[in-house]
Each structure stands twice: as structure tokens, then as C-alpha cells.
Design a protein around this motif. Sequence first.
Motif, PDB file in Angstrom:
ATOM      1  N   GLU A 246       1.007  -1.569  -0.162  1.00 12.59           N
ATOM      2  CA  GLU A 246       0.117  -0.063  -0.073  1.00 12.59           C
ATOM      3  C   GLU A 246       0.976   1.324  -0.647  1.00 12.59           C
ATOM      4  OE1 GLU A 246      -2.943  -0.052   2.878  1.00 12.59           O
ATOM      5  OE2 GLU A 246      -3.871  -1.847   2.037  1.00 12.59           O
ATOM      6  N   LEU A 247       0.517   1.897  -0.595  1.00 14.69           N
ATOM      7  CA  LEU A 247       1.570   3.730  -0.820  1.00 14.69           C
ATOM      8  C   LEU A 247       0.569   4.822   0.189  1.00 14.69           C
ATOM      9  CD1 LEU A 247       3.233   5.602  -1.857  1.00 14.69           C
ATOM     10  CD2 LEU A 247       1.452   5.773  -4.042  1.00 14.69           C
ATOM     11  N   PHE A 248       1.247   5.208   0.953  1.00 14.46           N
ATOM     12  CA  PHE A 248       0.974   6.395   1.493  1.00 14.46           C
ATOM     13  C   PHE A 248       1.541   7.850   1.364  1.00 14.46           C
ATOM     14  CE2 PHE A 248      -0.015   2.738   3.935  1.00 14.46           C
ATOM     15  CZ  PHE A 248      -1.346   3.055   4.726  1.00 14.46           C
ATOM     16  N   VAL A 249       0.860   8.181   0.887  1.00 13.31           N
ATOM     17  CA  VAL A 249       1.498   9.840   0.656  1.00 13.31           C
ATOM     18  C   VAL A 249       0.199  11.261   1.384  1.00 13.31           C
ATOM     19  CG1 VAL A 249       1.853  11.961  -1.064  1.00 13.31           C
ATOM     20  CG2 VAL A 249       2.048   9.666  -1.686  1.00 13.31           C
ATOM     21  N   CYS A 250       1.213  11.692   2.210  1.00 12.03           N
ATOM     22  CA  CYS A 250       0.536  13.051   3.016  1.00 12.03           C
ATOM     23  C   CYS A 250      -0.321  12.107   4.002  1.00 12.03           C
ATOM     24  CB  CYS A 250      -0.339  14.057   1.965  1.00 12.03           C
ATOM     25  SG  CYS A 250       0.651  15.165   1.154  1.00 12.03           S
ATOM     26  N   GLY A 251       0.679  11.064   4.649  1.00 12.74           N
ATOM     27  CA  GLY A 251      -0.544  10.644   5.109  1.00 12.74           C
ATOM     28  C   GLY A 251      -1.584   9.777   4.439  1.00 12.74           C
ATOM     29  N   ILE A 252      -1.911   9.942   3.557  1.00 10.04           N
ATOM     30  CA  ILE A 252      -3.021   9.380   3.291  1.00 10.04           C
ATOM     31  C   ILE A 252      -3.054   7.978   1.919  1.00 10.04           C
ATOM     32  CG2 ILE A 252      -4.665   9.477   1.493  1.00 10.04           C
ATOM     33  CD1 ILE A 252      -5.039  12.379   1.817  1.00 10.04           C
ATOM     34  N   GLU A 253      -4.067   7.081   2.179  1.00  9.65           N
ATOM     35  CA  GLU A 253      -3.298   5.963   1.318  1.00  9.65           C
ATOM     36  C   GLU A 253      -4.167   6.340   0.002  1.00  9.65           C
ATOM     37  OE1 GLU A 253      -5.763   1.429   1.132  1.00  9.65           O
ATOM     38  OE2 GLU A 253      -5.922   1.996   3.214  1.00  9.65           O
ATOM     39  N   VAL A 254      -2.795   5.995  -0.724  1.00 11.66           N
ATOM     40  CA  VAL A 254      -3.329   6.391  -1.838  1.00 11.66           C
ATOM     41  C   VAL A 254      -3.616   5.208  -3.255  1.00 11.66           C
ATOM     42  CG1 VAL A 254      -2.564   7.628  -4.202  1.00 11.66           C
ATOM     43  CG2 VAL A 254      -2.182   8.419  -1.644  1.00 11.66           C
ATOM     44  N   ALA A 255      -3.088   3.371  -2.529  1.00 13.61           N
ATOM     45  CA  ALA A 255      -2.863   2.717  -3.763  1.00 13.61           C
ATOM     46  C   ALA A 255      -2.550   1.253  -3.094  1.00 13.61           C
ATOM     47  CB  ALA A 255      -2.164   3.101  -4.431  1.00 13.61           C
ATOM     48  N   ASN A 256      -3.176   0.768  -3.656  1.00 16.60           N
ATOM     49  CA  ASN A 256      -2.740  -1.150  -3.238  1.00 16.60           C
ATOM     50  C   ASN A 256      -2.578  -1.823  -4.232  1.00 16.60           C
ATOM     51  OD1 ASN A 256      -3.012  -3.075  -1.326  1.00 16.60           O
ATOM     52  ND2 ASN A 256      -5.071  -3.599  -2.393  1.00 16.60           N
ATOM     53  N   ALA A 257      -1.507  -1.819  -4.128  1.00 16.74           N
ATOM     54  CA  ALA A 257      -1.109  -2.994  -5.407  1.00 16.74           C
ATOM     55  C   ALA A 257      -0.570  -4.427  -4.778  1.00 16.74           C
ATOM     56  CB  ALA A 257       0.361  -2.501  -5.886  1.00 16.74           C
ATOM     57  N   PHE A 258      -0.658  -5.488  -6.034  1.00 20.32           N
ATOM     58  CA  PHE A 258      -0.077  -6.836  -6.139  1.00 20.32           C
ATOM     59  C   PHE A 258       0.771  -7.661  -6.996  1.00 20.32           C
ATOM     60  CE2 PHE A 258      -5.089  -7.271  -4.775  1.00 20.32           C
ATOM     61  CZ  PHE A 258      -4.329  -7.177  -3.374  1.00 20.32           C
ATOM     62  N   VAL A 259       1.580  -8.365  -6.537  1.00 18.63           N
ATOM     63  CA  VAL A 259       1.929  -9.212  -7.548  1.00 18.63           C
ATOM     64  C   VAL A 259       1.407  -9.701  -7.694  1.00 18.63           C
ATOM     65  CG1 VAL A 259       4.350 -10.896  -8.046  1.00 18.63           C
ATOM     66  CG2 VAL A 259       4.851  -8.966  -6.981  1.00 18.63           C
ATOM     67  N   GLU A 260       0.763 -10.476  -9.288  1.00 14.42           N
ATOM     68  CA  GLU A 260      -0.498 -11.043  -9.330  1.00 14.42           C
ATOM     69  C   GLU A 260      -0.391 -11.830  -9.108  1.00 14.42           C
ATOM     70  OE1 GLU A 260      -3.377  -9.269  -9.196  1.00 14.42           O
ATOM     71  OE2 GLU A 260      -2.086  -7.349  -9.737  1.00 14.42           O
ATOM     72  N   LEU A 261      -1.625 -12.827  -8.475  1.00 14.86           N
ATOM     73  CA  LEU A 261      -1.672 -14.326  -7.854  1.00 14.86           C
ATOM     74  C   LEU A 261      -2.611 -15.011  -9.474  1.00 14.86           C
ATOM     75  CD1 LEU A 261      -1.911 -17.177  -6.230  1.00 14.86           C
ATOM     76  CD2 LEU A 261      -4.232 -16.346  -5.527  1.00 14.86           C
ATOM     77  N   THR A 262      -1.583 -15.668 -10.044  1.00 14.29           N
ATOM     78  CA  THR A 262      -1.919 -16.218 -11.500  1.00 14.29           C
ATOM     79  C   THR A 262      -2.040 -17.948 -11.024  1.00 14.29           C
ATOM     80  OG1 THR A 262       0.560 -17.430 -11.507  1.00 14.29           O
ATOM     81  CG2 THR A 262      -0.380 -14.709 -12.818  1.00 14.29           C
ATOM     82  N   ASP A 263      -1.901 -18.634 -10.162  1.00 16.41           N
ATOM     83  CA  ASP A 263      -3.130 -20.296 -10.011  1.00 16.41           C
ATOM     84  C   ASP A 263      -4.281 -20.192  -9.763  1.00 16.41           C
ATOM     85  OD1 ASP A 263      -3.125 -22.664  -8.510  1.00 16.41           O
ATOM     86  OD2 ASP A 263      -1.450 -22.707  -8.472  1.00 16.41           O
ATOM     87  N   ALA A 264      -5.022 -20.209 -10.710  1.00 14.87           N
ATOM     88  CA  ALA A 264      -6.570 -21.040 -10.592  1.00 14.87           C
ATOM     89  C   ALA A 264      -7.136 -21.756  -9.442  1.00 14.87           C
ATOM     90  CB  ALA A 264      -7.024 -21.848 -11.753  1.00 14.87           C
ATOM     91  N   ALA A 265      -6.252 -22.465  -9.307  1.00 16.45           N
ATOM     92  CA  ALA A 265      -6.375 -23.509  -8.148  1.00 16.45           C
ATOM     93  C   ALA A 265      -6.318 -23.130  -6.862  1.00 16.45           C
ATOM     94  CB  ALA A 265      -6.119 -25.352  -7.896  1.00 16.45           C
TER      95      ALA A 265
END
Length: 340
Positions: A246-265
Motif C-alpha cells: 500500500e502507498l501512503f502520501v501526505c498521510g493518506i492511503e493512495v494505492a494498493n498493489a499486488f504481484v498477481e496470483l496466477t494459480d487458478a486452483a
Amino acid sequence: MALPVWHPESLAARRPFLTRRAVLTRETRRFFADRGYTEVETPYAVPAPGEEVHLRPFATRRTFPDGRMEPLWLHTSPEFAMKRLLVAGAGPIFQFARVWRNGEAGATHAPEFTMLEWYRPGFGLDALIAETTELLRAVLPPVVTCRGVRTELSRVECLTVADAFARHAGADLLAIGEDAPALAAAAGTRLRDGETWEDLFFRLLLERIEPHLGRDHPTFLTHWPAAQAALARRDPADPRVAERFELFVCGIEVANAFVELTDAAEQRARFEQDRARRHAMADPAGEPDWPIDEDFLAALAFGMPPSAGIALGFDRLAMIAGGADRIGQVLWLPPADLMI
């Protein structure tokens, strides 16, 4: 009494923030075009909005020419649709998407808002952090001030969730595991009646950790406990955590990010776990339910390339760019309650 949002004086008060937002939008599009991204558009009304336990979608329906009806939901994120496009070979891609989250309103929350999402095949966590940092520096001035917090973009801080808990809550989060009484004892707090490990985790995050993030410099809070990253890949070096930030700027949560899960099961298993938790929390007489997104799981099974992706609250970025105090100031026609 506050003026209605359509009143000329009300719009005039918002105009400087909206003008800055328009510039921010142009500069953001240029940033991605220069890096070989394609802008896409995906449907807003979807048959299954996902299994996120703490998000409430808006319900709607489609009426077919023959009179049949199909329940639909306004999406809370374009994530599943954009990952389908990655499977189809469209990436790297980005989108300015209108999204809806019921029950959310406040100084930095709107029930309908703009999400900037982008996905890049072949990226890992470090590459996505570097690109996100480049975006901030390309579209924001070197120093930004929002809601009384001044942040310099000259450097960024990367802090793991485990290190943040050790630093600000005095707890060895990964050694304790999902043991609520042990976490409460380590953090020197009382476990409240009915409070689960997840409840306590987020209470400590909100009260002890987030007030220290993204203040002097932007903070990337990385490597979340695997239980808190339902769509992210587990870290191959430590499966107790997932490759999420998660990214915080000016004390505010701005973004949420993943290295994506690609395993369907594995994704199906996580969906089923979250679905059970969501059903356990739901009001039986409340909102209608939806099926698991089988089409998305079929796309994953077909094969999604290794990718990283990020969802960034564009209205919040516009607040930071223009120095706004409330999210309603950066919206052309905000709900009246967001202007109070």
C-alpha cells in the motif's frame, strides 16, 4: 446553510481543484502512453463483483429484449476485467474507471469515485514500486501538502508490515502468527470482546502504524501477511507474506498493489474462504448474493502472464496535487454530504 453543489459560487470554490485535476489527468495519460501502455475500458456492471469481505457493491440488473432479467453489480474495481485482458494478451494496460463502494463516505471516501489501475506483465514488486515512484514525481510537484501534512518526493520509504509492527506496535507479527491474544499481549493492549486476529490487526494498523506513514516522504508498506492479500502471490522467499504493498502520501492511503496470483486452483480456494467469511458477516435479510466469478477463474486457468498491478485512488491523488482538504472539492458534482 451550505450552497447546493450546482450553485455558481459552489463551483467557483471547487474550480481551482478541478482545474488542477484536469492537468493531472492529462499528465497521467501522457506518462502511461510514453511507457507503452494502452488505455482500456471495461464494463462497470458485472455479474460477480468479487469476494472482498469488507466491500459492499451496489446492486442493479439488466433487462433483456425478451423480458428476462439478470442481476448485476456495479464493480468495486476493474481488476478482474483487466486481468482477463492480460490473459488475452492486451497488456501493459491502464484504465481510469468509475467504481462504486456502498456505505463509504467521508473526507477521503466517496461512494462513487475514479480508480486508476494499471497492470504490467513481467513486473515484480520492486519494478512496480519504482514505476509508481516515477509516476508521483512526473505528475506532482517535488513537495506536496494535503490536510496539513507536508511530504517531499525526493525519496521514498519502503517498510514491511512486519517491520512496521515491530517499530510502532512492539510486536513480532510473523512469529506470533494469527494468534489474537498473543498479538494483543505483545502490543500491550487488551483484546476486546469478540475481536478476531484480523480485527486486532487492523485496529493496530489504524491506531499505531498508519499515523506514521507517508508523512515526510511517501511510504510503501510492503509484504503483507498472506491472510491479508487474497489476490496477491505469496512471496517465494517467505510464504507467510504476500507480495503486496500500500502507498501512503501526505498521510493518506493512495494505492494498493499486488504481484498477481496466477494459480487458478489457489485463487478458487481463497475465493471460497473469503466467500464463507463474507456470508458469515452478512445480514441474512439484506442484500442479494452473487456467484463465484467462474469466468475469471477460467481465464486464470487458461493462463495469465506473470504480472504486477496497482489500484490508485485518483480522487485522492487529485486532493494531494491540489492541496484539497476533502474529496468533494475535487469532484465536479459531489454528493452534498461530501462538502460538509
